[in-house]
Design an enzyme around this catalytic site. Structure first.
Site, short mmCIF file in Angstrom:
data_model
loop_
_atom_site.label_atom_id
_atom_site.label_comp_id
_atom_site.label_asym_id
_atom_site.label_seq_id
_atom_site.Cartn_x
_atom_site.Cartn_y
_atom_site.Cartn_z
N THR A 244 0.87 -1.18 0.00
CA THR A 244 0.00 0.00 0.00
C THR A 244 0.91 1.24 0.00
O THR A 244 1.33 1.70 -1.05
CB THR A 244 -0.96 0.00 1.20
OG1 THR A 244 -0.22 -0.26 2.41
CG2 THR A 244 -2.02 -1.07 1.04
N LYS B 165 3.90 -7.02 3.94
CA LYS B 165 3.67 -5.62 3.65
C LYS B 165 3.37 -4.90 4.95
O LYS B 165 2.91 -5.48 5.93
CB LYS B 165 2.53 -5.43 2.64
CG LYS B 165 1.14 -5.83 3.09
CD LYS B 165 0.41 -4.86 3.97
CE LYS B 165 0.33 -3.47 3.37
NZ LYS B 165 -0.34 -2.53 4.37
N THR C 165 1.30 -9.46 12.73
CA THR C 165 2.01 -8.40 12.02
C THR C 165 1.02 -7.73 11.09
O THR C 165 -0.18 -7.97 11.17
CB THR C 165 3.19 -8.97 11.22
OG1 THR C 165 3.85 -7.90 10.57
CG2 THR C 165 2.75 -9.99 10.20
N GLU D 152 6.81 4.23 6.85
CA GLU D 152 6.42 5.50 6.23
C GLU D 152 7.32 6.63 6.73
O GLU D 152 7.33 6.96 7.92
CB GLU D 152 4.96 5.81 6.55
CG GLU D 152 3.99 4.86 5.87
CD GLU D 152 2.58 4.94 6.39
OE1 GLU D 152 1.70 4.28 5.80
OE2 GLU D 152 2.33 5.65 7.38
N ASN E 105 0.74 10.38 5.92
CA ASN E 105 -0.50 10.08 6.62
C ASN E 105 -1.52 11.21 6.55
O ASN E 105 -2.71 10.98 6.79
CB ASN E 105 -0.18 9.72 8.08
CG ASN E 105 0.38 8.32 8.19
OD1 ASN E 105 -0.36 7.34 8.11
ND2 ASN E 105 1.70 8.21 8.30
N SER F 91 -5.80 9.67 -0.51
CA SER F 91 -5.67 10.15 -1.88
C SER F 91 -4.38 9.71 -2.54
O SER F 91 -4.20 9.93 -3.72
CB SER F 91 -5.76 11.68 -1.90
OG SER F 91 -4.78 12.26 -1.06
#
Length: 488
Positions: free
Chosen positions: A227, A250, A261, A340, A483, A488
């Site tokens: 993602t 992932k 996880t 991230e 985040n 979008s």
């Protein structure tokens, strides 16, 4: 047949080139019959190597991709297919058509009873988690897994369980599975609260993924389940008896697992009892995925599945367990490094903690989740007082009667705190500690992992107790940006 990593990487690149050529031979074609792509898979297994326990450094994305492809040969009895489609969200139609991917993992030789799973303990679990728990407790044999990204199917406005089952039924029908939908395990990841586009997945995208089934490599699955991940994650290990373990995972945000996880799938061709596989998987998760944190938020969709085709005899359960631990620990480290906006990976080694391993991991996660510690590390600022403060905060709240008088603290291998006092003297030490952090720095938007360095923090309570290792990440502007714009 043993090849160097460079040779195996070249073979993988050649195989990809052949499979996409107009004059491709049948053995390399993803559209060939099962017998043909089995021959192709056997060739690639012979030419493949395993991932290193500590990945090497990479100079380019292509180098990293070639490395994973060379190491991604599937175990015997597995096929993987992926496909991309689109949908319009009922909850946010103004966003227009959005992409969504489906991945199917198929046991080509029939269903297996030997599968294990560990799921999130979040009180708002995703509908696929609810279905998965039912499959596991019901003792249903498994022959396929279907995974979608973009929509997590968690507490949707419609009937999320029926939507998950509809996709499972479509997979079972298209694969002609004797066990029907009960032999298919669903997994979803993505936006929470949106309805699963079950019609699109069941009628178009999952069937297309089945059409694309191939037995050569797990790499396509590692890519398709992403993602906000910046790059795919894959680990593999071949045992001395020839049995093989390959795992993909992932996850980049909403990561502080508890009993699971993000999404992880571990495939093996070993013959192993279901109960033993479940026990090993649970223990492996505790020592890997349950010992990491990126942002302190446990996902509603966390799932790890281990599935065995049972096509090869296993000569040593101890060797298998060691290999499984290597794969899960490698994947968990990859997840943090790929977090991230991650600019540094923090490794906290705790020794002689005056409590259980569970509580030692809690303390480690408390430290790596401290916003002050995260921000200091992000700026390569050796503000060591924040580290000691976070440890003292945890011990004061949860272990107020335990002494910390004998605790010592290291950063980058240098003692910075001992006998209740900091040991920090002069600019040279400050420069050394800051340099250690800088050496571990990553690009916050890099699309491959350039190195495997850590910001190393050591905590020793000085007496007998529990030893654990916990991984975490820093906090950067990029994390906030990702985040703020996630949907979008």
């Amino acid at each position: 047949m043993i090849f160097s990593r460079k040779v195996a990487s070249a073979l993988a690149t050649t195989a990809v080139a052949l499979s996409t050529s107009r004059c491709t031979i049948a053995a390399f074609s993803t559209g060939c019959h099962v017998s043909s792509y089995r021959r192709c898979a056997n060739f690639l297994r012979a030419a493949s190597v395993d991932t290193d326990p500590i990945l090497p450094s990479f100079s380019t994305k292509e180098e990293y991709t070639s490395y994973l492809k060379a190491a991604g040969a599937l175990p015997s009895g597995f096929a993987v297919g992926t496909a991309t489609g689109n949908f319009v969200s009922v909850e946010a139609p103004a966003m227009g058509k959005l992409p969504i991917k489906a991945t199917v993992i198929h046991l080509t030789e029939g269903p297996t009873d030997s599968w294990a799973a560990v799921f999130t303990s979040n009180k708002f679990p995703g509908c696929p988690v609810i279905v998965g728990k039912s499959r596991l407790s019901g003792g249903h044999p498994l022959q396929a897994i279907v995974i979608n990204n973009k929509v997590s199917n968690v507490c949707p406005g419609g009937d999320g369980i029926a939507a998950a089952e509809l996709v499972c039924e479509a997979v079972a029908t298209n694969l002609n599975l004797s066990g029907g939908a009960n032999s298919v395990l669903p997994s979803s990841t993505g936006v929470i609260g949106w309805r699963l586009p079950a019609k699109e997945l069941a009628e178009d995208i999952a069937p297309a993924a089945i059409e694309a089934l191939q037995t050569e490599s797990a790499f396509a699955a590692a890519e398709a389940i992403m993602t906000t991940d910046r790059y795919p994650k894959l680990r593999s290990k071949t045992l001395s008896d020839g049995t093989r373990i390959v795992g993909v995972a992932k996850g980049a945000g909403m990561i502080e697992p508890n009993m699971a996880t993000m999404l992880g799938y571990i495939m093996t061709d070993a013959t192993i009892e279901k109960s033993k596989l479940q026990g090993m998987l649970s223990e492996a998760c505790n020592q890997s995925f349950n010992s990491i944190s990126i942002d302190g938020d446990e996902s509603t969709s966390d799932t790890v599945v281990a599935i065995a085709s049972g096509l090869k005899p296993l000569s040593s359960e101890d060797e298998f367990k060691t290999a499984l631990f290597e794969v899960t620990q490698g994947l968990s480290a990859d997840l943090v490094r790929n977090g991230e906006g991650t600019g540094h990976v923090i490794r906290v080694c705790i020794k002689n903690f005056p409590g259980s391993e569970y509580d030692a991991r809690r303390m480690g996660r408390h430290l790596v989740n401290s916003p002050l510690v995260k921000c200091a590390i992000s700026g390569n600022d050796p503000n060591t007082g924040r580290i000691a403060g976070a440890i003292g905060s945890f011990m004061g709240k949860f272990f107020p009667n335990e002494s910390v008088d004998d605790m010592s603290l290291t950063l980058g291998g240098r003692i910075i705190f001992n006998n209740g006092k900091f040991v920090l003297e002069g600019d040279a030490v400050e420069k050394e500690l800051s340099g250690h952090m800088a050496d571990a720095q990553l690009g916050e938007t890099d699309d491959f992992p350039k190195h495997q360095n850590f910001v190393e923090i050591g905590i020793d309570f000085g007496n007998s107790g529990s030893d654990v290792t916990v991984l975490g990440s820093d906090l950067t502007k990029e994390y906030v940006s990702v985040n703020a714009d996630y949907r979008s």
